[in-house]
Design a protein around this motif. Structure first.
Motif, PDB file in Angstrom:
ATOM      1  N   ALA A 265      40.890  36.186 -15.816  1.00 30.87           N
ATOM      2  CA  ALA A 265      40.814  37.231 -14.790  1.00 30.87           C
ATOM      3  C   ALA A 265      39.706  38.211 -15.109  1.00 30.87           C
ATOM      4  N   GLY A 266      39.542  38.570 -16.374  1.00 30.60           N
ATOM      5  CA  GLY A 266      38.485  39.504 -16.752  1.00 30.60           C
ATOM      6  C   GLY A 266      37.102  38.952 -16.486  1.00 30.60           C
ATOM      7  N   ALA A 267      36.972  37.621 -16.533  1.00 23.68           N
ATOM      8  CA  ALA A 267      35.671  36.990 -16.278  1.00 23.68           C
ATOM      9  C   ALA A 267      35.455  36.709 -14.797  1.00 23.68           C
ATOM     10  N   GLY A 268      36.403  37.112 -13.955  1.00 22.31           N
ATOM     11  CA  GLY A 268      36.277  36.879 -12.522  1.00 22.31           C
ATOM     12  C   GLY A 268      36.640  35.467 -12.114  1.00 22.31           C
ATOM     13  N   ILE A 269      37.416  34.775 -12.938  1.00 27.21           N
ATOM     14  CA  ILE A 269      37.854  33.403 -12.638  1.00 27.21           C
ATOM     15  C   ILE A 269      39.325  33.451 -12.243  1.00 27.21           C
ATOM     16  N   ASP A 270      39.649  32.852 -11.096  1.00 23.39           N
ATOM     17  CA  ASP A 270      41.031  32.862 -10.612  1.00 23.39           C
ATOM     18  C   ASP A 270      41.899  32.003 -11.541  1.00 23.39           C
ATOM     19  N   PRO A 271      42.877  32.591 -12.257  1.00 25.32           N
ATOM     20  CA  PRO A 271      43.680  31.828 -13.202  1.00 25.32           C
ATOM     21  C   PRO A 271      44.939  31.255 -12.564  1.00 25.32           C
TER      22      PRO A 271
END
Length: 366
Positions: A265-271
């Motif tokens: 989430a911090g990297a902007g990737i939907d987990p």
């Protein structure tokens, strides 16, 4: 004040093994009986001869004790054995004028002592000379005296002590190799664990620091929260590195699932990450936790993905992203370390590109 000298711990064999080895001195009965039966010599000469046998026994016992006490690194180790061996030989030869050919009864002791007091090659040479010499004397020169029994005993002692010496050296060599292998394995473990711990932690810290930098101007409160998280992550990473070096670090799958959601989430990737690790066999959770940590770190660092899905099974873990894929890049230290972990646990690790032609799927089966 406590003594700073190192305390040496000795095994019972090192302390008392000389007693067991000295039991063979009972066979000095043969030269003693030869002295007692030597009627052609005065009593004083026979008493002197018996005294020399006693001195032989004392030198033999002292030599055994010193050989066991010395380490191969001690300066006196190289000379202790030969000096005592020469002493035993001279004492035995000193009895020859009184008992004649019966001096051969000392040979088994000299052969046995020489086999352990000298380097293996010279011990074998000494034993071979003694066996051949006693055989020639018993069968050709002193034929009919019954000394052939001593010749055979000397041969048997030579064979047994040579075999014992050889097996002992092979065992010591095997132990040394085992210790070296254990050191190498421990180094690899520490290197692998430190890589996994620092790689993941520093990646998350970097992502959060970049996010905090972007938020400073538009959302200061959120930026402060990210900076607080960075402090917490830094302390956790330091504690994990210390635990790893001390051999105490054990990955926890539930914690890694939560960390994976936060890192993605911090990297902007939907987990799309499960919240419960109970579906996984407890025997496999530690290994899969390490795999999840490294896999998510790689997704955050290299994938440029929009979404990442983690799937768990009793003995399976899958991490799939929709990023740019491996792009024929060689595997780094992290993936090599994962393969080593998985292989050591009896499993397999595969990495492939989905049929759509983009993204990466990492799968581990145990």
């Amino acid at each position: 004040m406590a003594d700073d000298a190192a305390v040496q711990v000795h095994s019972p064999w090192e302390r008392y093994g000389w007693i067991v080895q000295s039991v063979w001195l009972v066979f000095l009965f043969f030269p003693i009986s030869a002295f007692l039966g030597s009627d052609q010599h005065p009593i004083s000469a026979r008493v002197l001869g018996i005294g020399m046998v006693v001195v032989f026994a004392v030198v033999y016992t002292m030599g055994i004790r010193r050989l066991q006490r010395y380490s191969s690194l001690d300066p006196g180790a190289a000379l202790t054995g030969p000096i005592h061996l020469v002493g035993l030989t001279l004492i035995a030869l000193g009895t020859a004028p009184i008992i004649g050919s019966e001096v051969l009864t000392f040979l088994p002791f000299i052969v046995a002592f020489g086999m352990f007091a000298l380097p293996l090659f010279w011990g074998v040479v000494t034993a071979a000379v003694a066996v051949v010499g006693s055989g020639i004397w018993a069968f050709l020169i002193a034929e009919g005296t019954g000394l052939w029994v001593i010749a055979f005993i000397t041969l048997a002692v030579a064979v047994m002590t040579a075999g014992s010496r050889f097996l002992g050296e092979q065992g010591a060599h095997h132990d040394a190799m085992s210790r070296d292998l254990a050191v190498v394995e421990e180094r690899e473990r520490v290197a692998r664990d430190v890589h996994d711990v620092l790689g993941h932690s520093l990646t998350v810290v970097t992502v959060k620091a970049e996010l905090a930098e972007r938020l400073l101007a538009i959302d200061p409160e959120r930026a402060r929260a990210e900076l607080a998280d960075i402090q917490i992550l830094s302390r956790q990473a330091l504690a994990e590195v210390r635990a790893t070096v001390g051999g105490l670090r054990v990955a926890n799958l539930s914690e890694e699932l939560a960390a994976a959601r936060g890192a993605l989430a911090g990297a902007g990737i939907d987990p799309d990450v499960p919240t419960d690790s109970a579906v996984v066999d407890p025997r496999h959770r530690t290994v899969l936790a390490w795999v999840l940590r490294e896999a998510v770190t790689n997704v955050v660092r290299h994938s440029d993905a929009d979404a990442c899905t983690v799937t768990l099974g009793p003995s399976r873990l899958t991490v799939a992203d929709d990023g740019r894929g491996m792009e024929a890049r060689p595997e780094g230290n992290g993936l090599r370390g994962l393969r080593e972990r998985v292989t050591a646990a009896g499993g397999t690790l595969t990495i492939r590109t989905p049929e759509a032609g983009y993204g990466t799927v990492l799968e581990v089966r145990l």
